[in-house]
Scaffold this motif. Structure first.
Motif, short mmCIF file in Angstrom:
data_model
loop_
_atom_site.label_atom_id
_atom_site.label_comp_id
_atom_site.label_asym_id
_atom_site.label_seq_id
_atom_site.Cartn_x
_atom_site.Cartn_y
_atom_site.Cartn_z
N TRP A 137 0.67 -1.06 0.06
CA TRP A 137 -0.09 0.08 0.11
C TRP A 137 0.91 1.10 -0.18
CZ3 TRP A 137 -4.87 -0.16 -1.01
CH2 TRP A 137 -5.61 -1.43 -1.00
N ILE A 138 0.47 2.11 -0.79
CA ILE A 138 1.34 3.54 -0.78
C ILE A 138 0.18 4.39 0.48
CG2 ILE A 138 1.69 5.51 -1.96
CD1 ILE A 138 1.82 3.84 -4.62
N MET A 146 7.59 9.52 -0.35
CA MET A 146 6.70 8.41 -0.61
C MET A 146 7.03 7.41 0.80
SD MET A 146 6.06 5.83 -3.76
CE MET A 146 7.82 5.70 -4.27
N LYS A 147 5.66 7.08 1.07
CA LYS A 147 5.60 6.26 2.51
C LYS A 147 4.80 4.99 1.80
CE LYS A 147 5.40 10.07 5.46
NZ LYS A 147 4.69 10.66 6.84
N ILE A 148 5.32 3.69 2.14
CA ILE A 148 4.98 2.60 1.65
C ILE A 148 4.89 1.56 2.90
CG2 ILE A 148 5.47 0.48 0.26
CD1 ILE A 148 7.23 2.34 -1.52
N SER A 149 3.71 0.73 2.81
CA SER A 149 3.52 -0.16 3.96
C SER A 149 4.15 -1.26 3.53
CB SER A 149 1.84 -0.45 4.07
OG SER A 149 1.13 0.51 4.70
N ILE A 150 5.05 -2.27 4.55
CA ILE A 150 5.75 -3.14 4.44
C ILE A 150 5.46 -4.23 5.42
CG2 ILE A 150 7.23 -2.50 2.73
CD1 ILE A 150 9.51 -2.43 4.86
N THR A 163 6.43 1.25 7.99
CA THR A 163 6.28 2.19 6.81
C THR A 163 7.66 2.67 6.40
OG1 THR A 163 4.33 2.93 7.98
CG2 THR A 163 5.44 4.35 6.34
N LEU A 164 8.05 2.31 5.21
CA LEU A 164 8.91 2.63 4.46
C LEU A 164 8.90 4.16 4.02
CD1 LEU A 164 11.93 1.85 3.20
CD2 LEU A 164 10.64 0.93 1.13
N ILE A 165 9.89 4.92 4.53
CA ILE A 165 9.76 6.17 4.18
C ILE A 165 11.12 6.63 2.98
CG2 ILE A 165 9.89 8.57 4.80
CD1 ILE A 165 8.91 7.57 7.56
N LEU A 166 10.68 7.06 2.10
CA LEU A 166 11.46 7.32 0.71
C LEU A 166 11.43 8.77 0.41
CD1 LEU A 166 10.62 4.22 -1.58
CD2 LEU A 166 12.40 4.39 0.30
N GLU A 167 12.76 9.58 -0.06
CA GLU A 167 12.82 10.88 -0.38
C GLU A 167 13.25 10.75 -1.69
OE1 GLU A 167 14.11 14.15 2.64
OE2 GLU A 167 15.73 13.11 1.64
N LYS A 168 12.68 11.73 -2.78
CA LYS A 168 13.10 11.64 -3.87
C LYS A 168 14.44 12.47 -4.21
CE LYS A 168 10.96 10.87 -8.26
NZ LYS A 168 9.50 11.38 -8.62
N LYS A 169 15.24 11.60 -4.90
CA LYS A 169 16.70 12.22 -5.15
C LYS A 169 16.78 13.22 -6.14
CE LYS A 169 20.12 9.50 -5.06
NZ LYS A 169 21.29 8.41 -5.38
#
Length: 169
Positions: A137-138, A146-150, A163-169
């Motif tokens: 799930w996003i 972006m935060k993604i459920s894992i 929750t995997l928290i990502l940051e755009k490069k």
């Protein structure tokens, strides 16, 4: 002759209906815009608990960094700390690669596979090179976050929603 008038009226009405019901050739499905936001290169910013948990008799609140907690997990903590510099590449051609550790947080997909959005663009559907689906799930996506459920199965500890928290490069 008595059938000619209704037949002519029906023909005229049919022509008006066909002209009035002209199909719009530009009926492309309106997208959510998420595909363009997801595509690109993302750095892992953090990996946080998606729910409150009890660890060693203490309540750990939702949103706590599992990277910060890693030393408390003993040898299993190394699975998390090795992910802190991960880079996730979601290419426009629907391929994806992960630079870094994936054994704990993306064991199905691994380091390479494909991606697409699914279920009204709310799910990031990853697939391994072997074709195994790995849906997530996003929780949130913007132009730069972006935060993604894992769910991670921590060896000899437990399975925990993260929750995997990502940051755009």
């Amino acid at each position: 002759m008595k059938f000619a008038v209704p037949l002519i009226a029906f023909s005229v009405l049919s022509v008006f209906c066909c002209v009035g019901c002209k199909k719009n050739k530009d009926t492309a499905k309106a997208g959510s815009g998420k595909y363009e936001m997801v595509a690109g290169s993302w750095s892992q910013k953090d990996l946080v608990l998606a729910v409150s948990v009890k660890l060693g008799g203490q309540n750990i609140p939702e949103g706590t960094s599992i990277i910060a907690l890693a030393p408390l997990l003993g040898p299993a903590g190394a699975y998390f700390t090795c992910t802190k510099n991960n880079v996730y590449n979601f290419n426009k051609d629907s391929t994806m690669q992960v630079e870094g550790c994936t054994d704990l947080i993306l064991p199905v997909t691994g380091k390479e596979g494909t991606w697409r959005l699914d279920i009204y663009d709310a799910v990031l559907l990853l697939k391994s090179n072997a074709g195994e689906p790995d849906p997530h799930w996003i929780n949130e996506v913007t132009d730069n976050t972006m935060k993604i459920s894992i769910t991670a199965a921590i060896p000899n500890v437990a399975s925990v929603p993260l929750t995997l928290i990502l940051e755009k490069k």
